[in-house]
Motif scaffolding. Structure first.
Motif, PDB file in Angstrom:
ATOM      1  N   ALA A  60       1.024  -0.911  -0.368  1.00  0.00           N
ATOM      2  CA  ALA A  60       0.014  -0.257   0.153  1.00  0.00           C
ATOM      3  C   ALA A  60       0.409   1.250  -0.088  1.00  0.00           C
ATOM      4  O   ALA A  60       2.024   1.198   0.596  1.00  0.00           O
ATOM      5  N   VAL A  61      -0.004   2.038  -1.012  1.00  0.00           N
ATOM      6  CA  VAL A  61       0.787   3.137  -0.567  1.00  0.00           C
ATOM      7  C   VAL A  61       0.928   4.667   0.253  1.00  0.00           C
ATOM      8  O   VAL A  61      -0.654   4.155   0.090  1.00  0.00           O
ATOM      9  N   ILE A  62       1.198   5.417   0.906  1.00  0.00           N
ATOM     10  CA  ILE A  62       1.025   6.291   2.129  1.00  0.00           C
ATOM     11  C   ILE A  62       1.005   7.330   1.638  1.00  0.00           C
ATOM     12  O   ILE A  62       1.769   8.380   1.123  1.00  0.00           O
ATOM     13  N   THR A  63      -0.386   7.351   0.912  1.00  0.00           N
ATOM     14  CA  THR A  63      -0.709   9.089   0.147  1.00  0.00           C
ATOM     15  C   THR A  63      -2.015   9.407   0.723  1.00  0.00           C
ATOM     16  O   THR A  63      -2.699   8.905   0.191  1.00  0.00           O
ATOM     17  N   ASP A  65      -2.259  11.033  -2.322  1.00  0.00           N
ATOM     18  CA  ASP A  65      -2.591  11.106  -4.302  1.00  0.00           C
ATOM     19  C   ASP A  65      -3.848  10.743  -5.040  1.00  0.00           C
ATOM     20  O   ASP A  65      -3.580   9.176  -4.814  1.00  0.00           O
ATOM     21  N   ARG A  66      -4.484  11.688  -5.767  1.00  0.00           N
ATOM     22  CA  ARG A  66      -5.830  10.070  -5.798  1.00  0.00           C
ATOM     23  C   ARG A  66      -5.197   9.549  -7.511  1.00  0.00           C
ATOM     24  O   ARG A  66      -5.738   8.779  -8.250  1.00  0.00           O
ATOM     25  N   LYS A  67      -4.205   9.754  -8.620  1.00  0.00           N
ATOM     26  CA  LYS A  67      -4.009   9.859  -9.170  1.00  0.00           C
ATOM     27  C   LYS A  67      -3.278   8.214  -8.845  1.00  0.00           C
ATOM     28  O   LYS A  67      -3.362   6.895  -9.544  1.00  0.00           O
ATOM     29  N   ILE A  68      -2.254   7.885  -7.264  1.00  0.00           N
ATOM     30  CA  ILE A  68      -2.224   7.092  -7.299  1.00  0.00           C
ATOM     31  C   ILE A  68      -2.784   5.516  -6.775  1.00  0.00           C
ATOM     32  O   ILE A  68      -3.507   4.158  -7.538  1.00  0.00           O
ATOM     33  N   GLU A  69      -3.861   5.923  -5.698  1.00  0.00           N
ATOM     34  CA  GLU A  69      -5.195   5.672  -5.489  1.00  0.00           C
ATOM     35  C   GLU A  69      -5.614   4.638  -6.237  1.00  0.00           C
ATOM     36  O   GLU A  69      -6.246   3.878  -6.008  1.00  0.00           O
ATOM     37  N   ASP A  70      -5.593   5.750  -7.798  1.00  0.00           N
ATOM     38  CA  ASP A  70      -6.665   4.745  -8.909  1.00  0.00           C
ATOM     39  C   ASP A  70      -6.068   3.654  -9.533  1.00  0.00           C
ATOM     40  O   ASP A  70      -6.615   2.338  -9.847  1.00  0.00           O
ATOM     41  N   VAL A  71      -4.360   3.516  -8.848  1.00  0.00           N
ATOM     42  CA  VAL A  71      -3.925   2.225  -9.763  1.00  0.00           C
ATOM     43  C   VAL A  71      -3.643   1.460  -8.631  1.00  0.00           C
ATOM     44  O   VAL A  71      -3.549  -0.165  -8.548  1.00  0.00           O
ATOM     45  N   GLU A  73      -3.948  -0.225  -3.455  1.00  0.00           N
ATOM     46  CA  GLU A  73      -3.754   0.311  -2.512  1.00  0.00           C
ATOM     47  C   GLU A  73      -3.479   1.914  -2.002  1.00  0.00           C
ATOM     48  O   GLU A  73      -2.280   1.686  -1.908  1.00  0.00           O
ATOM     49  N   THR A  74      -4.286   2.221  -1.034  1.00  0.00           N
ATOM     50  CA  THR A  74      -3.502   3.566  -0.834  1.00  0.00           C
ATOM     51  C   THR A  74      -4.392   3.552   0.549  1.00  0.00           C
ATOM     52  O   THR A  74      -4.776   2.902   0.957  1.00  0.00           O
ATOM     53  N   GLU A  75      -3.394   4.352   1.723  1.00  0.00           N
ATOM     54  CA  GLU A  75      -4.059   4.145   2.795  1.00  0.00           C
ATOM     55  C   GLU A  75      -3.201   5.903   3.427  1.00  0.00           C
ATOM     56  O   GLU A  75      -2.146   6.698   2.772  1.00  0.00           O
ATOM     57  N   TRP A  76      -4.567   6.569   4.630  1.00  0.00           N
ATOM     58  CA  TRP A  76      -3.488   8.028   4.985  1.00  0.00           C
ATOM     59  C   TRP A  76      -4.458   7.949   6.273  1.00  0.00           C
ATOM     60  O   TRP A  76      -5.284   8.169   6.262  1.00  0.00           O
TER      61      TRP A  76
END
Length: 76
Positions: A60-63, A65-71, A73-76
């Motif tokens: 998962a990327v901690i961000t 950023d919506r563009k990364i979120e589209d590709v 899993e993200t967490e914030w």
């Protein structure tokens, strides 16, 4: 996007002591190759490197950023 140099430096300095070096991984040749595909889809260079590495490693990327979120899993 939206953060100045000073803010980025402050953030990275704070994270430096919180993230052990053995938890940071370099981009592989394969992830860089796949980053080019993300760039062709409109993602900028840095974001594409982050997203492609996360995709390759199942991380998962901690961000925010919506563009990364589209590709990936993200967490914030």
């Amino acid at each position: 996007r939206g953060y100045g140099d000073s803010e980025r430096q402050t953030s990275w300095r704070a994270l430096e002591s919180e993230i052990p070096a053995n938890k940071v991984i370099p981009n592989s040749v394969s992830s860089i190759y796949h980053a080019v595909e993300l760039q062709k889809q409109g993602m900028d260079y840095f974001d594409s490197l982050v997203a492609s590495l996360a995709k390759e490693t199942g991380s998962a990327v901690i961000t925010t950023d919506r563009k990364i979120e589209d590709v990936v899993e993200t967490e914030w």
